[in-house]
Write a protein that holds these residues in place. Structure first.
Motif, PDB file in Angstrom:
ATOM      1  N   PHE A 163      -8.894  -5.472   5.597  1.00  0.00           N
ATOM      2  CA  PHE A 163      -9.681  -4.397   5.549  1.00  0.00           C
ATOM      3  C   PHE A 163     -10.970  -4.703   6.015  1.00  0.00           C
ATOM      4  CE2 PHE A 163      -6.570  -3.908   2.133  1.00  0.00           C
ATOM      5  CZ  PHE A 163      -6.481  -2.395   2.087  1.00  0.00           C
ATOM      6  N   GLU A 164     -11.383  -4.201   7.248  1.00  0.00           N
ATOM      7  CA  GLU A 164     -12.175  -4.602   8.182  1.00  0.00           C
ATOM      8  C   GLU A 164     -13.803  -4.396   7.678  1.00  0.00           C
ATOM      9  OE1 GLU A 164     -11.847  -6.346  10.926  1.00  0.00           O
ATOM     10  OE2 GLU A 164      -9.690  -5.840  11.224  1.00  0.00           O
ATOM     11  N   ARG A 165     -13.933  -3.442   6.986  1.00  0.00           N
ATOM     12  CA  ARG A 165     -15.159  -3.224   6.015  1.00  0.00           C
ATOM     13  C   ARG A 165     -15.431  -3.356   4.707  1.00  0.00           C
ATOM     14  NH1 ARG A 165     -16.710  -4.232  10.475  1.00  0.00           N
ATOM     15  NH2 ARG A 165     -17.610  -2.902  11.937  1.00  0.00           N
ATOM     16  N   SER A 166     -14.722  -4.612   4.448  1.00  0.00           N
ATOM     17  CA  SER A 166     -14.697  -5.170   2.978  1.00  0.00           C
ATOM     18  C   SER A 166     -15.143  -6.495   2.922  1.00  0.00           C
ATOM     19  CB  SER A 166     -13.304  -4.704   2.302  1.00  0.00           C
ATOM     20  OG  SER A 166     -12.823  -3.261   2.216  1.00  0.00           O
ATOM     21  N   GLY A 167     -15.867  -6.761   1.338  1.00  0.00           N
ATOM     22  CA  GLY A 167     -15.906  -8.098   1.213  1.00  0.00           C
ATOM     23  C   GLY A 167     -14.655  -8.600   0.185  1.00  0.00           C
ATOM     24  N   HIS A 168     -15.104  -8.813  -1.021  1.00  0.00           N
ATOM     25  CA  HIS A 168     -14.401  -9.089  -2.209  1.00  0.00           C
ATOM     26  C   HIS A 168     -13.710  -8.180  -2.879  1.00  0.00           C
ATOM     27  CE1 HIS A 168     -12.663 -12.387  -4.723  1.00  0.00           C
ATOM     28  NE2 HIS A 168     -13.225 -11.626  -5.754  1.00  0.00           N
ATOM     29  N   MET A 169     -13.936  -6.845  -2.577  1.00  0.00           N
ATOM     30  CA  MET A 169     -13.742  -5.693  -3.609  1.00  0.00           C
ATOM     31  C   MET A 169     -13.091  -4.622  -2.675  1.00  0.00           C
ATOM     32  SD  MET A 169     -14.778  -6.958  -6.304  1.00  0.00           S
ATOM     33  CE  MET A 169     -14.486  -5.808  -7.600  1.00  0.00           C
ATOM     34  N   PRO A 170     -11.811  -4.698  -2.024  1.00  0.00           N
ATOM     35  CA  PRO A 170     -11.444  -3.597  -0.847  1.00  0.00           C
ATOM     36  C   PRO A 170     -10.952  -2.299  -1.758  1.00  0.00           C
ATOM     37  CG  PRO A 170      -9.691  -5.420  -1.070  1.00  0.00           C
ATOM     38  CD  PRO A 170     -11.068  -5.940  -1.853  1.00  0.00           C
ATOM     39  N   MET A 171     -10.755  -2.383  -3.029  1.00  0.00           N
ATOM     40  CA  MET A 171     -10.405  -1.239  -3.690  1.00  0.00           C
ATOM     41  C   MET A 171     -11.695  -0.425  -3.886  1.00  0.00           C
ATOM     42  SD  MET A 171     -10.131  -4.152  -5.549  1.00  0.00           S
ATOM     43  CE  MET A 171     -10.574  -4.614  -7.297  1.00  0.00           C
ATOM     44  N   PHE A 172     -12.600  -1.143  -3.996  1.00  0.00           N
ATOM     45  CA  PHE A 172     -13.946  -0.361  -3.993  1.00  0.00           C
ATOM     46  C   PHE A 172     -14.555   0.216  -2.926  1.00  0.00           C
ATOM     47  CE2 PHE A 172     -15.917  -2.538  -8.093  1.00  0.00           C
ATOM     48  CZ  PHE A 172     -14.618  -2.190  -8.796  1.00  0.00           C
ATOM     49  N   GLU A 173     -14.502  -0.784  -1.710  1.00  0.00           N
ATOM     50  CA  GLU A 173     -15.097  -0.669  -0.533  1.00  0.00           C
ATOM     51  C   GLU A 173     -14.559   0.209   0.473  1.00  0.00           C
ATOM     52  OE1 GLU A 173     -16.768  -4.980   0.311  1.00  0.00           O
ATOM     53  OE2 GLU A 173     -15.021  -4.800  -0.618  1.00  0.00           O
ATOM     54  N   GLU A 174     -13.031   0.196   0.507  1.00  0.00           N
ATOM     55  CA  GLU A 174     -12.243   1.013   1.170  1.00  0.00           C
ATOM     56  C   GLU A 174     -11.097   1.569   0.486  1.00  0.00           C
ATOM     57  OE1 GLU A 174     -11.785  -0.420   5.453  1.00  0.00           O
ATOM     58  OE2 GLU A 174     -12.262  -2.086   4.613  1.00  0.00           O
ATOM     59  N   PRO A 175     -11.665   2.586  -0.480  1.00  0.00           N
ATOM     60  CA  PRO A 175     -10.525   2.984  -1.240  1.00  0.00           C
ATOM     61  C   PRO A 175      -9.237   3.866  -0.740  1.00  0.00           C
ATOM     62  CG  PRO A 175     -12.593   4.491  -1.563  1.00  0.00           C
ATOM     63  CD  PRO A 175     -13.034   3.027  -0.724  1.00  0.00           C
ATOM     64  N   GLY A 176      -9.666   4.717   0.367  1.00  0.00           N
ATOM     65  CA  GLY A 176      -8.736   5.285   1.058  1.00  0.00           C
ATOM     66  C   GLY A 176      -7.600   4.566   1.666  1.00  0.00           C
ATOM     67  N   ARG A 177      -8.121   3.445   2.317  1.00  0.00           N
ATOM     68  CA  ARG A 177      -7.277   2.500   3.048  1.00  0.00           C
ATOM     69  C   ARG A 177      -6.394   1.829   1.970  1.00  0.00           C
ATOM     70  NH1 ARG A 177      -8.061   2.226   8.520  1.00  0.00           N
ATOM     71  NH2 ARG A 177     -10.030   3.422   9.154  1.00  0.00           N
ATOM     72  N   PHE A 178      -7.102   1.627   0.981  1.00  0.00           N
ATOM     73  CA  PHE A 178      -6.322   0.518  -0.082  1.00  0.00           C
ATOM     74  C   PHE A 178      -5.178   1.606  -0.716  1.00  0.00           C
ATOM     75  CE2 PHE A 178      -5.291  -1.494  -4.010  1.00  0.00           C
ATOM     76  CZ  PHE A 178      -5.701  -2.859  -3.590  1.00  0.00           C
ATOM     77  N   LEU A 179      -5.579   2.721  -0.958  1.00  0.00           N
ATOM     78  CA  LEU A 179      -4.598   3.733  -1.409  1.00  0.00           C
ATOM     79  C   LEU A 179      -3.168   3.819  -0.463  1.00  0.00           C
ATOM     80  CD1 LEU A 179      -3.386   5.882  -3.634  1.00  0.00           C
ATOM     81  CD2 LEU A 179      -4.568   7.558  -2.334  1.00  0.00           C
TER      82      LEU A 179
END
Length: 374
Positions: free
Chosen positions: A338-354
């Protein structure tokens, strides 16, 4: 909710929080109105769905779980929270709803913390806190969910400290799992050096003299004996969070912890009790887990693995996770960056996480489930 969060070496935010709020656990103004509206907006309305908040007995102790999904026949996904002692159940309103179209999602508050803090006696629970015990609780919960939903296996997703629990479960009980998903995967205590170096490099690029002075004051970090120092770890993570290491573009932990104040599953009493218990629960586990290295203790597992890692993470850093995926032996494995995430990718990039869950994890569970036609 906010509290002084202790954690294992790489397994948790370790961000200094407001001590006054940690003691009072005071909820936000108009909390009842906000939580009621969120509950109504996210109500599961399909006849095939499930929305349940209940206690189950694990390891002889009643523990709270939330079960939500649009179709009971969808694969079960058990989310194992981090911390130690920092449940995601009160934050699930922010990120989880789209998952529920594809999975029956179970949030579990581990023993002694979250909603359990109101009724769990610390004198009784404290001696039982260990990675071994919590991984055993997780296995019991996985078995319970298999039986309840008539499914041969489930998906387990572990975040931060929860990735230690989840990986341990996957190693011990592969017959229970379709797949293991590591989010902010913990790898080894040796990565503390990587965290310090990353925070210092970003501070130097920003020309932050104060950060450089504080970080240099604890060098070498860790010390020659590799001993863990909580105060130094908190200092490193304070500056790491400022430079995208916790939540990309969000320089403090305030927003992350205050979201939990609005969790519909929690009462004001739950918030206050959970805040009080996070410190001793995290501290108990911190003492046990001062030295570990999954590269040698878990070099292989017998289930498919998907690792979701933020490029900017300075709590469970990116590079050690990449190396671990490279050497790990598994039926299949994939690292999702996740290129624009720190420790919380499900918060930071929720669409990509889904998309990761749907494209990379869901196919590992078998044929897709469809809704009955009207």
């Amino acid at each position: 909710m906010r509290a002084f969060v202790l954690a294992t070496l790489l397994a948790a935010p370790l961000i200094p929080l407001d001590p006054a709020r940690a003691q009072t656990g005071k909820p936000v103004p108009e909390r009842e109105y906000i939580t009621a509206r969120l509950a109504e907006l996210q109500k599961v309305r399909t006849p095939e769905g499930i929305e349940s908040l209940e206690q189950v007995e694990l390891g002889g102790v009643k523990q709270w779980i939330s079960i939500r999904g649009q179709n009971r026949k969808n694969p079960v996904l058990l989310f194992i929270h981090g911390g130690p002692g920092v449940p995601e159940m009160p934050n699930r309103w922010f990120f989880q709803r789209p998952w529920e179209d594809f999975f029956t999602v179970v949030q579990w508050d581990q023993r002694g913390v979250g909603k359990n803090a109101v009724s769990h006696d610390s004198a009784t629970i404290f001696p039982t806190l260990s990675l071994d015990r919590i991984a055993t609780d997780a296995a019991e919960l996985a078995e319970l969910l298999r039986t309840r939903f008539g499914q041969r296996k489930i998906v387990v997703a572990g975040h931060s400290w929860g990735s230690m629990v989840g990986l341990t479960l996957a190693r011990r009980r592969p017959e229970l799992l379709h797949a293991y998903v590591g989010i902010g995967q913990v790898v080894a205590t040796a990565a503390e050096r990587v965290i310090w170096e990353g925070a210092r490099e970003r501070a130097q690029q920003a020309g932050n003299a104060e950060a450089l002075r504080e970080l240099d004051s604890i060098a070498p970090y860790p010390g020659p004996d590799g001993a863990f120092d909580l105060g130094k770890a908190m200092l490193v993570r304070k500056w790491g969070a400022l430079y995208n290491g916790l939540w990309y573009g969000v320089p403090t932990d305030n927003l992350m912890f205050e979201m939990g104040d609005w969790g519909p599953e929690y009462t004001a009493e739950d918030i206050a009790a959970s805040g009080r218990n996070q410190s001793w629960a995290g501290g108990a586990l911190l003492t046990e887990l001062k030295a570990f290295d999954f590269r040698t203790s878990i070099p292989a597992i017998e289930v498919p693995v998907v690792i979701a890692q933020g490029r900017w993470d300075l709590l469970t850093p990116y590079a050690p996770a990449v190396d671990y995926v490279r050497i790990l032996r598994a039926p299949s494995k994939k690292l999702v960056t996740f290129e624009r995430s720190g420790h919380m990718p499900m918060f930071e990039e929720p669409g990509r996480f889904l998309m990761t869950l749907v494209n990379d994890v869901l196919p590992l569970t078998g044929p897709p489930v469809s809704f009955p036609r009207p």
